[in-house]
Design an enzyme around this catalytic site. Structure first.
Site, short mmCIF file in Angstrom:
data_model
loop_
_atom_site.label_atom_id
_atom_site.label_comp_id
_atom_site.label_asym_id
_atom_site.label_seq_id
_atom_site.Cartn_x
_atom_site.Cartn_y
_atom_site.Cartn_z
N HIS A 81 11.47 0.95 0.34
CA HIS A 81 11.13 -0.40 0.78
C HIS A 81 12.26 -1.01 1.61
CE1 HIS A 81 7.51 -0.47 -1.50
NE2 HIS A 81 8.07 -0.55 -2.69
N GLY A 122 0.80 -1.22 0.00
CA GLY A 122 0.00 0.00 0.00
C GLY A 122 0.83 1.26 0.00
#
Length: 331
Positions: A148, A50
């Protein structure tokens, strides 16, 4: 060479974590090289949790709900992926540069070809803003950046200067399925051609980009009470997006009117996100895109992919790894 072997050939490992070769290796090896400001804000996550959605929410909170800013340029330009370092074959680089030179004199019909459009998007997005470290230096503060990276590889200056970090986590089953669709979008390095059963072997053995979901999420979870970290769960955000916007605003010390909150929720709805070309990476792949970047966003889509045996195996792993963590997810 089978698909899993081909996928692994396009990766490298550092400290036991698997990364795409389009990741800045120098940054992974030396997290201190990233120059962070105290007013920098980050959205961090394991892939396919998300991130894009959360970035749009945080961005709108920071700019007071001004949607025009969020449609003015592609998200990678506005909020670059720190560790991204896109690499392309020489012929692609030459083709793009030649096209840029010839653009003023080429006929309209040629410029409208999907392949030509894709090359122009590559020039705008990947070539100009595909190096996260360079792109972040072009952005005016306060900067909103995404990553990430696992906690141990996150920019050390961001941790030391207590930059605000919004971390979003998603249940690992849906994350795995979404990850498969992401790496299968159609253009290298996202040109995986294996099935779910093939990809599951990579995923369950932590041989996907950014490694183990458990290591990534649980390490960030250990820092959930740090004053500069807000830990959100994707499933909670889906159930109560308004509550998510309020939590982000409170965390960033931003005051929003009720109408502004409603507008942010509407702009960040799944329908709007799919339509928003400023966040949909399908632009990058032209007409050859096999899967949409903003795909389903559902909770429970894993049931359409996991076999009974896979689910039994993964449930056992999940129970063992999550035991005592205090963190749980809805499927």
């Amino acid at each position: 060479m089978d698909e899993n072997a081909r996928f692994l050939a396009s990766t490298f490992e550092h400290d036991g974590v698997c990364y795409s070769k389009d990741t800045n290796r120098s940054m992974i090896e030396r997290p201190d090289i990233v120059n962070c400001r105290e007013d920098d804000v980050f959205v961090a996550s394991y892939p396919k949790s998300g991130t894009t959605w959360t970035i749009e929410m945080v961005s709108l909170v920071m700019n007071g709900g001004n949607v025009e800013i969020n449609t003015a340029g592609h998200q990678q330009e506005r909020h670059p992926m720190l560790e991204a370092e896109f690499k392309f074959p020489l012929w692609v680089c030459l083709a793009v540069h030649l096209l840029v030179l010839l653009k003023p004199i080429l006929p309209y019909a040629i410029m409208e070809l999907s392949f030509i459009k894709m090359l122009l998007v590559l020039q705008e997005i990947a070539f100009e803003s595909g190096d996260g470290l360079k792109q972040m230096e072009k952005i005016k503060p306060p900067r909103l950046l995404k990553s990430h990276l696992p906690y141990h590889a996150f920019p050390s200056q961001a941790i030391r200067k207590k930059c605000k970090i919004v971390y979003v986590a998603r249940n690992p089953k849906d994350t795995g399925v979404s990850f498969l669709h992401h790496v299968s979008m159609g253009r290298a390095p996202m040109d995986y051609k294996g099935s779910w059963n093939d990809f599951y072997k990579l995923y369950v053995n932590d041989k996907v980009w950014y490694g183990s979901w458990f290591d990534h999420v649980l390490t960030w979870w250990q820092h959930r009470n740090d004053e500069n970290i807000l830990f959100l769960k994707y499933e909670d955000m889906k159930k109560d997006p308004r509550g998510a916007v309020k939590s982000i605003a409170d965390f960033l010390d931003v005051s929003l009117t009720e109408d502004t909150i409603d507008n942010i929720v509407e702009f960040c709805s799944f329908k709007k996100m799919k339509e928003n070309k400023a966040v949909n990476f399908s632009l990058l792949a032209g007409d050859s895109l096999k899967h949409e970047f903003v795909r389903k966003g559902e909770v429970g889509d894993w049931m359409n992919f996991f076999t009974v045996a896979q689910n039994k195996e993964y449930e056992k792993i999940y129970e063992e790894r999550m035991k005592g963590s205090g963190l749980d997810f809805e499927w």
